[in-house]
Each structure stands twice: as structure tokens, then as C-alpha cells.
Design a protein around this motif. Structure first.
Motif, PDB file in Angstrom:
ATOM      1  N   GLN A   1       9.940   6.960   5.914  1.00 43.79           N
ATOM      2  CA  GLN A   1      10.302   7.911   6.964  1.00 43.79           C
ATOM      3  C   GLN A   1      11.333   7.335   7.931  1.00 43.79           C
ATOM      4  O   GLN A   1      12.013   8.080   8.630  1.00 43.79           O
ATOM      5  N   VAL A   2      11.443   6.014   7.956  1.00 40.23           N
ATOM      6  CA  VAL A   2      12.334   5.361   8.919  1.00 40.23           C
ATOM      7  C   VAL A   2      13.535   4.705   8.238  1.00 40.23           C
ATOM      8  O   VAL A   2      14.650   4.733   8.759  1.00 40.23           O
TER       9      VAL A   2
ATOM     10  N   GLU B   1       0.828  -1.206   0.000  1.00 38.31           N
ATOM     11  CA  GLU B   1       0.000   0.000   0.000  1.00 38.31           C
ATOM     12  C   GLU B   1       0.865   1.259   0.000  1.00 38.31           C
ATOM     13  O   GLU B   1       1.943   1.283   0.616  1.00 38.31           O
TER      14      GLU B   1
ATOM     15  N   GLU C   1       3.890  11.157  -5.393  1.00 35.17           N
ATOM     16  CA  GLU C   1       3.885   9.842  -4.750  1.00 35.17           C
ATOM     17  C   GLU C   1       3.829   8.734  -5.794  1.00 35.17           C
ATOM     18  O   GLU C   1       4.478   7.685  -5.652  1.00 35.17           O
TER      19      GLU C   1
ATOM     20  N   GLU D   1       0.442   3.950   1.589  1.00 37.93           N
ATOM     21  CA  GLU D   1       0.618   4.452   2.955  1.00 37.93           C
ATOM     22  C   GLU D   1       1.770   3.733   3.651  1.00 37.93           C
ATOM     23  O   GLU D   1       2.538   4.342   4.415  1.00 37.93           O
ATOM     24  N   ASP D   2       1.901   2.430   3.371  1.00 38.84           N
ATOM     25  CA  ASP D   2       2.996   1.668   3.975  1.00 38.84           C
ATOM     26  C   ASP D   2       4.343   2.130   3.423  1.00 38.84           C
ATOM     27  O   ASP D   2       5.322   2.208   4.175  1.00 38.84           O
TER      28      ASP D   2
ATOM     29  N   ALA E   1       5.042   5.125   2.374  1.00 40.69           N
ATOM     30  CA  ALA E   1       5.318   6.422   2.999  1.00 40.69           C
ATOM     31  C   ALA E   1       5.829   6.248   4.424  1.00 40.69           C
ATOM     32  O   ALA E   1       6.795   6.911   4.835  1.00 40.69           O
ATOM     33  N   ASP E   2       5.201   5.347   5.182  1.00 42.39           N
ATOM     34  CA  ASP E   2       5.626   5.121   6.568  1.00 42.39           C
ATOM     35  C   ASP E   2       7.029   4.530   6.625  1.00 42.39           C
ATOM     36  O   ASP E   2       7.870   4.948   7.431  1.00 42.39           O
ATOM     37  N   LEU E   3       7.294   3.545   5.755  1.00 46.35           N
ATOM     38  CA  LEU E   3       8.622   2.916   5.736  1.00 46.35           C
ATOM     39  C   LEU E   3       9.692   3.915   5.322  1.00 46.35           C
ATOM     40  O   LEU E   3      10.803   3.916   5.854  1.00 46.35           O
TER      41      LEU E   3
END
Length: 358
Positions: free
Chosen positions: A64-65, A55, A105, A57-58, A60-62
Motif C-alpha cells: 500500500q505504501v 507474512e 493474494e 499481512e506484511d 499487503a501493508d508494504l
């Protein structure tokens, strides 16, 4: 990514034509580490093409880290693929998104799955053409995951998204050509369609599940189908050979390992396993050839060195065997292997001394 030294990587998804063991060994040779699970020490996540359904969203979250790496970029870092294509690159992601009528994106996601080929965060004309084709298909209602899977399959065959005319197929995926003359992207990209096609990645995943569950018979059937569909991937016949060997069918396993080797002449694990099977069948010359070829490609392959030294010891070629035992000992093996190697090395010296006395 330019270098793997000091990096800890987690591979998300199944790499095309590369086992986890192979990838792990190559990463370690390059000075990096492999994380089976994402943890505090993980620095990079490799997004395999098979993970196209992840996804946004996943992602994007990954992002960031961790540092996200495409499959092609990962292969280049291992020295397994050519560098980026020669092209004049002038647009950043924002510019490319505007010219192609995509979001930033979406451009990022296309690049992470190798449909676009940026260098130092800049894109060229070929990327613009592929991005516009992606925008056309997405605007026609094609799902992003299907687009990524199709585009990655094309790139593995040396084609860009802009170089193939794609259509939405009746079964919901993308296909080459125009109805009714459609072809799928799995394997050769030219499968005749009389029914809804299956994906090689799904077959391989199901086969691996059966294999881990201790059902080699069902795993065999699925691996055979997948290997017939995809005639390039060496991992499929390699895994087929493993389940054949697990069922005691050594002759068939040898053929499957040789098939994997024909697809990838540098497949060290296939060479090693062929050496083991040849030795079990008393085909010593073949076993020696396979082991030596494996060591020529990967000099640090300790199992191949141990088995070759043992084979030469059994063939009473003590000087050759002793040189291999001494090299094996210098590489610092485990305590048990070290003890065995020292005993065999001593035996070789004693046999050589006895031969000199006679």
C-alpha cells in the motif's frame, strides 16, 4: 520494474549470488539509490527469495505504501538476467486465481517470489501450470514459505514449479522426488539425505553474524559448509576469502577469491581483491591483469584505478601511470585521494622529464 533512475530501493533479504555492495553500485550506476532501512524516501522494496517467510499481512501493508519488486525483476532492471519468457499471456491475476483455485493474494505472492512470471500484469499457460501445482501442494498442507523457497530454488536453476514433482519431506520442507529417494533444494538440489538438511541461507546469515561480531574462525567454518553445498553462488567463497584474509591466510584467501571468480567471471570485487593480494605478494603482472580486468568491466571503479596507477608508478612505468592518475583526478575523488594522486602525477612528470634529458 522497467527503470531504476530516480528510485530509492530497500533490499529485503539476501540476494542470491550478489552482495549488497555490488547491488548498491549497480543501482547507483543505473541512476537509483539504496536505502539501508525503510524510510520516507524509499520508493521500492525488493523482496529477495530468502525473504520467503514474510507474512502475507506484511506484504499487503508494504504494497500500500511502496512498489514491491521481485528478485528476478530487480535483476532484469540491472541487466543481470534475461527478460520474461516468451509466452502467450491472456489471464489477469483474478482469472488465474479462479482457474488454479487459489486466492488473488496467493497469486500475487507467487509472482513476487518469481514462481509465476507475469508481463504487464498478465499470465500465460506456464504460469497456470505452476499455479495449479502450487495449489496442489498448498492443499496437501505444505506451508507457503516452504513452497516459495523451493520454487525460487527451481527457478534459479532454470526450472518451473510445474516441471518438477515435489513432495512434502519428513522434516517439514519440500523435496524433489518420492520417499525414500528425496533430495533437498539447497545448493545442487541433489544432496544425499541421512539427516535433516540445513539451509544455505541460514548458514550464510549465521556466518555473517560471526563475521560482524569479530569471530572470523567460526564464520569461516560456516562459509565453507555453505560454499560446498551451493556450488553456484559466488558470494559464499568471496565472503570466505574475506574472513581468511582477516586471519592473515593470504594464500588461502587467493584460492577462495579465484573460486568466486570461477563461479562469476564478472565479479569485479573478487578481481579487485585478487589485485590487492597479488600486489602484496609482489606478483605485479598478476595484479595488473586483475586491476585492468576489473576496470574493463567497471570503468568507474576508482579503487582499482588508483591501485593500478600506484602499481605502475612503483614499477617505474611512468607514462602509463600518469595517464591513469590524470583519469583518476578527472573523476573527482575525495580530497585526500586527490592530494595523493596529484603528488604521484607530478612525480611521474618529473621522472619522465628527467628521462628525456638523459
Amino acid at each position: 520494474m522497467d527503470a531504476l533512475a530516480g528510485a530509492t530501493l530497500h533490499i529485503h533479504g539476501r540476494l542470491d549470488g550478489l552482495t549488497v555492495r555490488q547491488a548498491s553500485r549497480l543501482i547507483e550506476l543505473a541512476g537509483g539509490k539504496v536505502a539501508k532501512r525503510v524510510g520516507a524516501s524509499t520508493t521500492h522494496i525488493v523482496l529477495a527469495h530468502s525473504a520467503a517467510a514474510i507474512e502475507p499481512e506484511d506484504i499487503a501493508d508494504l504494497g500500500q505504501v511502496f512498489t514491491l519488486v521481485s528478485e528476478f525483476s530487480f535483476r532484469r532492471a540491472l541487466g543481470l538476467g534475461p527478460g520474461p519468457e516468451t509466452d502467450s499471456r491472456t489471464w489477469n491475476a483474478k482469472d488465474l486465481a479462479r482457474h488454479a483455485r487459489l486466492s488473488e493474494e496467493e497469486v500475487e505472492r507467487l509472482a513476487l517470489f518469481d514462481l509465476l512470471d507475469p508481463a504487464e500484469a498478465l499470465f500465460g499457460f506456464r504460469d497456470l501450470a505452476s499455479a495449479r501445482e502450487a495449489a496442489r501442494l498448498l492443499g496437501a498442507g505444505v506451508e507457503m514459505a516452504a513452497l516459495l523457497s523451493a520454487g525460487a530454488a527451481l527457478r534459479r536453476r532454470g526450472l518451473r514449479l510445474s516441471e518438477a514433482r515435489l513432495s512434502a519431506a519428513p522434516w517439514g520442507d519440500l523435496a524433489l522426488g518420492r520417499a525414500p529417494h528425496l533430495a533437498t533444494f539447497d545448493g545442487q538440489l541433489t544432496l544425499d539425505l541421512g539427516e535433516t538438511p540445513v539451509r544455505v541461507a541460514d548458514l550464510a546469515e549465521a556466518a555473517e553474524d560471526y563475521e560482524e561480531a569479530g569471530d572470523p574462525g567460526r564464520a569461516e567454518g560456516l562459509y565453507r559448509i555453505a560454499a560446498r553445498i551451493d556450488r553456484w553462488d559466488p558470494v559464499l567463497p568471496f565472503n570466505l576469502a574475506n574472513v581468511l584474509y582477516a586471519q592473515g591466510r593470504e594464500a588461502e584467501a587467493i584460492i577462495a577469491y579465484q573460486t568466486a571468480l570461477a563461479r562469476d567471471p564478472g565479479y569485479v570485487d573478487a578481481l579487485y581483491n585478487l589485485g590487492v593480494l597479488s600486489s602484496l605478494r609482489d606478483c605485479n603482472e598478476d595484479a595488473e591483469r586483475y586491476y585492468r580486468t576489473a576496470l574493463g568491466l567497471e570503468p568507474t571503479h576508482s579503487e582499482a584505478r588508483f591501485n593500478l596507477a600506484l602499481l605502475l608508478t612503483q614499477m617505474r612505468r611512468f607514462p602509463d601511470a600518469l595517464a591513469l592518475w590524470e583519469e583518476f583526478i578527472r573523476c573527482g575523488p575525495s580530497r585526500e585521494d586527490l592530494s595523493q594522486a596529484r603528488r604521484y602525477a607530478l612525480m611521474c612528470r618529473m621522472e619522465m622529464a628527467a628521462a628525456r634529458q638523459h
